[in-house]
Design an enzyme around this catalytic site. Structure first.
Site, short mmCIF file in Angstrom:
data_model
loop_
_atom_site.label_atom_id
_atom_site.label_comp_id
_atom_site.label_asym_id
_atom_site.label_seq_id
_atom_site.Cartn_x
_atom_site.Cartn_y
_atom_site.Cartn_z
N LYS A 1 0.86 -1.19 0.00
CA LYS A 1 0.00 0.00 0.00
C LYS A 1 0.89 1.23 0.00
O LYS A 1 2.02 1.17 0.46
CB LYS A 1 -0.83 0.06 1.29
CG LYS A 1 -1.67 -1.13 1.59
CD LYS A 1 -2.37 -0.87 2.91
CE LYS A 1 -3.02 -2.12 3.45
NZ LYS A 1 -3.55 -1.90 4.79
N HIS B 1 1.32 6.07 4.30
CA HIS B 1 0.41 7.16 4.62
C HIS B 1 0.87 7.93 5.85
O HIS B 1 1.92 7.67 6.44
CB HIS B 1 -1.03 6.66 4.74
CG HIS B 1 -1.21 5.67 5.85
ND1 HIS B 1 -1.24 6.04 7.17
CD2 HIS B 1 -1.38 4.34 5.84
CE1 HIS B 1 -1.41 4.98 7.92
NE2 HIS B 1 -1.48 3.93 7.14
N HIS C 1 2.25 6.46 9.10
CA HIS C 1 3.64 6.03 9.07
C HIS C 1 4.59 7.22 9.15
O HIS C 1 5.71 7.09 9.59
CB HIS C 1 3.93 5.23 7.80
CG HIS C 1 3.12 3.97 7.73
ND1 HIS C 1 2.16 3.76 6.77
CD2 HIS C 1 3.11 2.88 8.52
CE1 HIS C 1 1.61 2.59 6.97
NE2 HIS C 1 2.16 2.03 8.02
N1 ARG Z 1 3.09 -2.64 9.23
C1 ARG Z 1 2.21 -2.26 10.30
C2 ARG Z 1 1.21 -1.21 9.81
O1 ARG Z 1 1.49 -0.50 8.90
C3 ARG Z 1 2.93 -1.70 11.47
C4 ARG Z 1 3.94 -2.62 12.09
C5 ARG Z 1 4.13 -2.34 13.52
N2 ARG Z 1 5.12 -3.14 14.13
C6 ARG Z 1 5.00 -4.35 14.57
N3 ARG Z 1 6.03 -4.96 15.09
N4 ARG Z 1 3.83 -4.95 14.53
O2 ARG Z 1 0.14 -1.10 10.38
#
Ligand code: ARG
Length: 571
Positions: free
Chosen positions: A125, A128, A131
């Site tokens: 994706k 956004h 992040h």
């Molecule tokens: N990739 C996930 C998202 O964009 C966040 C990851 C967060 N870190 C983790 N260790 N779960 O929502």
């Protein structure tokens, strides 16, 4: 620095008492204030005023304290106030000036490893605005830990596995083609993503198609694996070439290890959990019961056999502790995922993978000026790049047409200033607030050169740099000449820099440091506006004041850099 020292000093006399060293709201009440008399009065059944008098009289006899404070005084209802000596401040300034490039650094973290996990976008994706917050906060926290001597691993836990990849593969097979993907990879992926989600509304079957493709991927289907690799490759390139540089994040310092890297560890992990009766079957799925923690069960494997976000996070946690020897792991992730991390940390405790302190550094949403969640006109999440572009355009407008309206400045320089100021505005607006809170994007306030904003701090720095540039052959001067109240104020503020950094690590927040830099800027501007510097006939005093300015400029620049904000010499 002084606060901590003072507390330790008093604690030598009163080892079992809890009290605080505070900064009084008004200078007339001294530089520091201690509330110990209230604690003692409660314990001894006396009055705080009495205890305060006694304390002040007793502490005034201490030789070390007498070197630092000219007066220790009790005031009603029972505070004891401490007034710093001018000579002490002047001596400190000389020390700070001499070690200005390392002032505030320490070794308290030596020998300890902290993993700061941040950014972590899902690469199927577009990245956004959520992040963006994670990246800004995490990057700054990592800087601060580093300054205190920790070994820091900047972990980017890329979301590169999961159903979303099934969706993208399905979309590619339906509507994509090789040439587009090759010629304009980012746009093609983005369009496929958008089209899949648009068509999903009229064609719910697409969802099972996506799931099918993901299942094939998990079962090592050759074609899907190849496509996945290509998509991942391209997405990482985009991050490295476009996204991170555009927000001033050094991609080379990031440790990329994402969800897919744990794929081949999951079977063993799951089997072990099942064998040891930690995980159990429930309606075809495999779960870990967390009732004793008051939490819903954690899902390890779905009934169709596919694994989950949670499963991979568990494997990664084990990896981080066992193979990276982390003493502390920070997860800088939006507060929507609070439950996920509560479950993860609870399972870690159950499994006794508890060799590290685990912290979910959560943060709130980004709101628009109307107080509602920031969204595109269609109500969708705002892509990160749109935000970055918009703030830079606005910054450019101000730099070019307001600040430099009548000056000739090269186009390149205007662009460069707009870039640094735009990113600075964005970062400071985020970091000056407590991370848990939702933050508001008020574009004009973010870029207000005279408000509590990144550009104001950057401008203050440039102003100081400009003064320093004008003088050649400057000598160190004589700190005893710094006697004005505005000068004392700046010197006192400088002393607080190390504490401001340490607080960040203690609380895993940055708003204290941001506020510190804002106040330092205010003090510095007030000082500069109240005395003569460059046109002072007394050259020794001029040089001394330049010394003070040099110390402030260096601390301001280093503080801004800790927040991930660039300090330009000219704005
Ligand atoms: N990739 C996930 C998202 O964009 C966040 C990851 C967060 N870190 C983790 N260790 N779960 O929502």
């Amino acid at each position: 620095m002084i606060k901590r020292w003072l507390k330790d000093k008093i604690q030598e006399y009163y080892p079992d008492s809890e009290f605080d060293v505070l900064t009084p709201p008004d200078d007339k009440m001294g530089d520091y204030s201690v509330n110990l008399a209230f604690v003692l009065a409660k314990k001894n059944g006396t009055s705080p005023a009495e205890e305060g008098e006694e304390l002040a009289a007793g502490l005034s006899k201490d030789k070390d304290l007498a070197d630092v404070f000219e007066k220790i005084e009790a005031v009603k209802p029972g505070f004891v106030n401490f007034f710093l000596k001018k000579e002490f401040l002047q001596k400190q300034l000389v020390k700070i000036y001499k070690k200005r490039d390392s002032f505030g650094k320490s070794k308290i973290g030596n020998g300890k490893t902290v993993i700061v996990e941040y950014s972590s976008p899902n690469i199927a994706k577009p990245m956004h605005i959520g992040h963006l917050r994670s990246t800004i906060i995490g990057d700054a926290l990592a800087n601060v830990y580093e300054a205190l001597g920790y070994k820091v691993i900047r972990w980017n836990y890329i979301g590169d596995w999961g159903t979303q990849f099934g969706n993208l593969i399905a979309a590619y097979k339906l509507w994509g083609n090789k040439d587009d993907l090759k010629n304009s990879p980012f746009t093609t992926l983005f369009n496929l993503y958008v089209r899949f989600h648009n068509e999903l509304k009229n064609n719910p079957d697409l969802e099972s198609r996506g799931r099918e493709e993901f299942k094939k991927l998990e079962n090592d289907d050759k074609e899907n694996l190849k496509l996945w690799e290509r998509i991942k490759d391209l997405s990482l390139k985009e991050l490295g070439i476009l996204v991170y540089p555009s927000i001033g994040v050094d991609v080379k310092r990031l440790h990329f290890k994402g969800e897919s890297d744990y794929q081949n560890k999951l079977k063993l992990l799951i089997d072990n959990l099942a064998k040891n009766n930690i995980a159990k079957e429930s309606e075809g799925a495999l779960i870990i019961d967390l009732e004793k923690y008051g939490l819903p069960p954690a899902l390890l494997r779905k009934s169709d056999g596919t694994t989950l976000y949670f499963t991979r996070d568990l494997a990664s946690l084990e990896d981080r502790i066992q193979n990276y020897h982390a003493n502390k792991i920070l997860y800088v992730v939006a507060n929507q995922q609070t439950l996920h991390f509560e479950q993860l940390f609870a399972v870690a405790k159950d499994l006794k993978i508890d060799g590290a302190e685990l912290v979910h550094v959560k943060f709130g949403m980004v709101l628009g000026e109307d107080g509602k969640k920031l969204a595109t006109r269609e109500g969708k999440v705002v892509p990160l790049q749109d935000v970055v572009n918009k703030i830079q355009e606005k910054a450019y407008g101000i730099v070019k047409h307001v600040k430099f309206a009548n000056k000739d400045i090269s186009e390149d320089e205007a662009q460069n200033i707009a870039r640094a100021v735009g990113i600075g505005a964005l970062k400071y607006n985020d970091l000056k607030q407590h991370p848990y809170s939702d933050i508001v994007f008020d574009w004009d306030a973010m870029l207000d050169f005279s408000g509590n904003s990144g550009p104001y701090l950057q401008y203050t720095y440039a102003r100081l740099a400009n003064i320093l540039e004008k003088v050649e052959n400057q000598k160190e001067g004589n700190a005893a000449l710094l006697v004005e109240p505005e000068e004392e104020k700046v010197m006192k503020r400088l002393l607080e820099f190390p504490e401001a950094i340490e607080k960040c690590v203690e609380l895993n927040t940055l708003n204290g440091l941001a506020l510190y830099l804002y106040e330092l800027s205010n003090d510095a501007n007030r000082f500069y506006e109240s005395v003569r510097v460059l046109d002072d006939d007394n050259i020794e005093r001029r040089d001394t004041r330049l010394t003070l300015i040099q110390a402030v400029a260096t601390v301001l620049k280093r503080g801004l850099n800790l927040l991930g904000i660039e300090a330009l010499e000219r704005i």
